[in-house]
Design an enzyme around this catalytic site. Structure first.
Site, PDB file in Angstrom:
ATOM      1  N   LYS A 150       0.824  -1.217   0.000  1.00  0.00           N
ATOM      2  CA  LYS A 150       0.000   0.000   0.000  1.00  0.00           C
ATOM      3  C   LYS A 150       0.850   1.256   0.000  1.00  0.00           C
ATOM      4  O   LYS A 150       0.463   2.266  -0.593  1.00  0.00           O
ATOM      5  CB  LYS A 150      -0.969  -0.004   1.190  1.00  0.00           C
ATOM      6  CG  LYS A 150      -2.119  -0.968   0.993  1.00  0.00           C
ATOM      7  CD  LYS A 150      -3.335  -0.608   1.826  1.00  0.00           C
ATOM      8  CE  LYS A 150      -4.504  -1.504   1.497  1.00  0.00           C
ATOM      9  NZ  LYS A 150      -5.618  -1.382   2.411  1.00  0.00           N
ATOM     10  N   LYS A 193      -4.130 -10.617  -6.883  1.00  0.00           N
ATOM     11  CA  LYS A 193      -5.389 -10.741  -6.136  1.00  0.00           C
ATOM     12  C   LYS A 193      -6.491  -9.870  -6.770  1.00  0.00           C
ATOM     13  O   LYS A 193      -6.199  -8.751  -7.203  1.00  0.00           O
ATOM     14  CB  LYS A 193      -5.108 -10.259  -4.705  1.00  0.00           C
ATOM     15  CG  LYS A 193      -6.263 -10.367  -3.751  1.00  0.00           C
ATOM     16  CD  LYS A 193      -5.896  -9.793  -2.383  1.00  0.00           C
ATOM     17  CE  LYS A 193      -6.090  -8.290  -2.326  1.00  0.00           C
ATOM     18  NZ  LYS A 193      -6.158  -7.716  -0.966  1.00  0.00           N
ATOM     19  N   LYS A 199     -10.806  -4.309  -5.450  1.00  0.00           N
ATOM     20  CA  LYS A 199     -11.657  -3.244  -5.982  1.00  0.00           C
ATOM     21  C   LYS A 199     -10.861  -1.986  -6.302  1.00  0.00           C
ATOM     22  O   LYS A 199     -11.357  -1.095  -6.977  1.00  0.00           O
ATOM     23  CB  LYS A 199     -12.822  -2.939  -5.029  1.00  0.00           C
ATOM     24  CG  LYS A 199     -12.451  -2.525  -3.644  1.00  0.00           C
ATOM     25  CD  LYS A 199     -13.637  -2.635  -2.694  1.00  0.00           C
ATOM     26  CE  LYS A 199     -13.170  -3.040  -1.317  1.00  0.00           C
ATOM     27  NZ  LYS A 199     -14.159  -3.628  -0.478  1.00  0.00           N
TER      28      LYS A 199
HETATM   29  P1  TYM Z   1     -10.725  -6.081   3.482  1.00  0.00           P
HETATM   30  O1  TYM Z   1     -11.803  -5.083   3.754  1.00  0.00           O
HETATM   31  O2  TYM Z   1      -9.629  -5.699   2.531  1.00  0.00           O
HETATM   32  O3  TYM Z   1     -11.350  -7.429   2.952  1.00  0.00           O
HETATM   33  C1  TYM Z   1     -12.386  -8.096   3.644  1.00  0.00           C
HETATM   34  C2  TYM Z   1     -12.177  -9.594   3.562  1.00  0.00           C
HETATM   35  O4  TYM Z   1     -12.152 -10.030   2.201  1.00  0.00           O
HETATM   36  C3  TYM Z   1     -11.007 -10.860   1.985  1.00  0.00           C
HETATM   37  N1  TYM Z   1     -10.555 -10.697   0.596  1.00  0.00           N
HETATM   38  C4  TYM Z   1     -10.386 -11.709  -0.268  1.00  0.00           C
HETATM   39  N2  TYM Z   1     -10.555 -13.044  -0.140  1.00  0.00           N
HETATM   40  C5  TYM Z   1     -10.312 -13.805  -1.226  1.00  0.00           C
HETATM   41  N3  TYM Z   1      -9.904 -13.314  -2.432  1.00  0.00           N
HETATM   42  C6  TYM Z   1      -9.721 -11.978  -2.605  1.00  0.00           C
HETATM   43  N4  TYM Z   1      -9.339 -11.501  -3.789  1.00  0.00           N
HETATM   44  C7  TYM Z   1      -9.963 -11.114  -1.488  1.00  0.00           C
HETATM   45  N5  TYM Z   1      -9.887  -9.769  -1.314  1.00  0.00           N
HETATM   46  C8  TYM Z   1     -10.252  -9.542  -0.029  1.00  0.00           C
HETATM   47  C9  TYM Z   1      -9.973 -10.350   2.987  1.00  0.00           C
HETATM   48  O5  TYM Z   1      -9.005 -11.336   3.258  1.00  0.00           O
HETATM   49  C10 TYM Z   1     -10.843 -10.045   4.183  1.00  0.00           C
HETATM   50  O6  TYM Z   1     -11.061 -11.200   4.942  1.00  0.00           O
HETATM   51  N6  TYM Z   1      -7.821  -5.724   7.526  1.00  0.00           N
HETATM   52  C11 TYM Z   1      -9.042  -6.307   6.992  1.00  0.00           C
HETATM   53  C12 TYM Z   1     -10.285  -5.941   7.775  1.00  0.00           C
HETATM   54  C13 TYM Z   1     -10.171  -6.145   9.235  1.00  0.00           C
HETATM   55  C14 TYM Z   1     -10.266  -7.374   9.927  1.00  0.00           C
HETATM   56  C15 TYM Z   1     -10.139  -7.067  11.313  1.00  0.00           C
HETATM   57  C16 TYM Z   1     -10.443  -8.699   9.508  1.00  0.00           C
HETATM   58  C17 TYM Z   1      -9.993  -5.162  10.170  1.00  0.00           C
HETATM   59  N7  TYM Z   1      -9.970  -5.717  11.418  1.00  0.00           N
HETATM   60  C18 TYM Z   1     -10.146  -8.056  12.292  1.00  0.00           C
HETATM   61  C19 TYM Z   1     -10.484  -9.688  10.511  1.00  0.00           C
HETATM   62  C20 TYM Z   1     -10.318  -9.369  11.869  1.00  0.00           C
HETATM   63  C21 TYM Z   1      -9.220  -5.836   5.567  1.00  0.00           C
HETATM   64  O7  TYM Z   1      -8.718  -4.817   5.165  1.00  0.00           O
HETATM   65  O8  TYM Z   1     -10.097  -6.586   4.852  1.00  0.00           O
END
Ligand code: TYM
Length: 338
Positions: free
Chosen positions: A117, A199, A202
């Site tokens: 990032k 990956k 969005k």
């Molecule tokens: P975020 O908002 O980027 O994504 C949410 C969830 O979607 C999963 N994900 C994917 N899984 C499979 N293939 C993909 N291409 C893909 N893109 C995204 C992510 O692995 C995630 O599970 N840091 C986290 C949010 C968060 C969180 C937490 C998660 C904040 N605090 C505590 C668990 C526990 C995030 O940015 O996810």
């Protein structure tokens, strides 16, 4: 009641940074309702995390409602699970500071998401982007969560949360449950439809690389038809040599329950066009009920506001007890008559 209390805690979160992608859905959100029976589940729209990248305030507010509506439309039941918006519970930020003082600069520097990032937004490498994994650890540890259902890109962050918990326990005595990632066997990393070694995200500039849960059925089909594959024309699961085809097969497997062997047989000798169309149809059919629920729920602001309010109260009540314990352990003076 006894049995209820014995259930382990599951926690997960998603950022309100736009419509969810098919990756978010398959890797995480789709699994959230399935865990509601076996675990006490806690799901959060993590708006504080979203601020690590510049946000337009009105858009962030709108997307927070949309993310909540999408979580509910995916089948999470606010009567069974705790569902809330992160900034509505100040305990996360409070615990985050204590955890920050128990996290090393070197550990944070090793986080691959920070490296990616900061390379992507060189003009805004802010402190929040760097300390993001600490806030994520606080999200998890504030509830003593055991299982963290996420896609594989979040594994490193969950492992860091575990290391921080372990260190805190070693220094101050048993306090936190050690969390572990729950990563789905298939679909833990859905790849870009245009560059299948990357990956699906969005934030990708090429809109044909991702499917959004808000895409209509023609758009979904068009994007799948344009998906990048390879030139040998054989439907075979081989992520190394055939990442595009394997990604399509993975998505198809998730929604049809068929094994890779069955999928290989089904498309034996028919070429990629037929596979792409079948994958597109399976996704359209799987998303249709979620999409109509989403539209219905999003139009009911009063309902969403009440879910937010109830969730915030429950989350705060639950996590405050854990924060109080942490404050005691680190040596903060407790106010009398509290
Ligand atoms: P975020 O908002 O980027 O994504 C949410 C969830 O979607 C999963 N994900 C994917 N899984 C499979 N293939 C993909 N291409 C893909 N893109 C995204 C992510 O692995 C995630 O599970 N840091 C986290 C949010 C968060 C969180 C937490 C998660 C904040 N605090 C505590 C668990 C526990 C995030 O940015 O996810």
């Amino acid at each position: 009641m006894e049995k209820e209390n014995a259930k382990k805690i599951v926690f997960s979160g998603i950022q309100p940074t736009g419509s969810f992608t098919l990756g978010n859905y398959i890797g995480a959100v789709r699994n959230w309702p399935l865990l509601q029976y076996e675990y006490n589940c806690i799901y959060s729209v993590v708006d504080q995390h979203a601020l690590t990248v510049r946000q337009e305030p009105a858009t962030l507010r709108k997307r927070t409602y949309e993310a909540l509506a999408m979580i509910l439309a995916s089948g999470v039941d606010p009567e069974k699970s705790m569902v809330f918006v992160q900034s509505h519970n100040p305990v996360h930020s409070q615990l985050s500071w204590i955890l920050a003082c128990n996290t090393q600069f070197g550990e944070l520097s090793r986080m691959t998401q920070f490296k990616d990032k900061s390379a992507k937004h060189p003009d805004n490498v802010n402190g929040g982007l760097f300390t993001y994994p600490i806030l994520m650890a606080a999200d998890i540890l504030a509830y003593n969560a055991h299982g963290i259902p996420v896609g594989s890109d979040q594994k490193q962050h969950v492992e860091l949360a575990r290391n921080i918990a372990q260190r805190f326990n070693a220094n101050y005595g048993e306090t936190f449950v050690l969390p572990e990632p729950f990563i789905p066997a298939v679909g833990a990393k859905i790849m870009s439809l245009q560059e299948p070694t990357k990956k699906m995200s969005k934030s990708d500039e090429n809109i044909n690389s991702f499917i959004l849960l808000s895409d209509d059925k023609d758009t979904i089909m068009r994007k799948f038809k344009r998906a990048v594959t390879d030139s040998d024309g054989v439907v075979k699961y081989d992520t190394e040599n055939k990442p595009g085809v394997s990604n399509l097969m993975g998505i198809y497997k998730v929604f049809t329950g068929k094994s890779f062997e069955e999928i290989e047989k089904e498309f034996d000798g028919v070429g990629y066009g037929v596979l792409k169309e079948a994958v597109g149809t399976s996704v359209i059919e799987a998303l249709a009920p979620v999409q109509s629920e989403y539209t219905r729920i999003l139009s009911d602001r009063t309902y969403l506001d009440s879910v937010m309010k109830n969730g915030a109260e429950k989350a705060q009540r639950y996590s405050q007890r854990i924060l109080d314990k942490v404050y005691r352990k680190v040596g903060f003076v407790q106010l009398k008559n509290k």
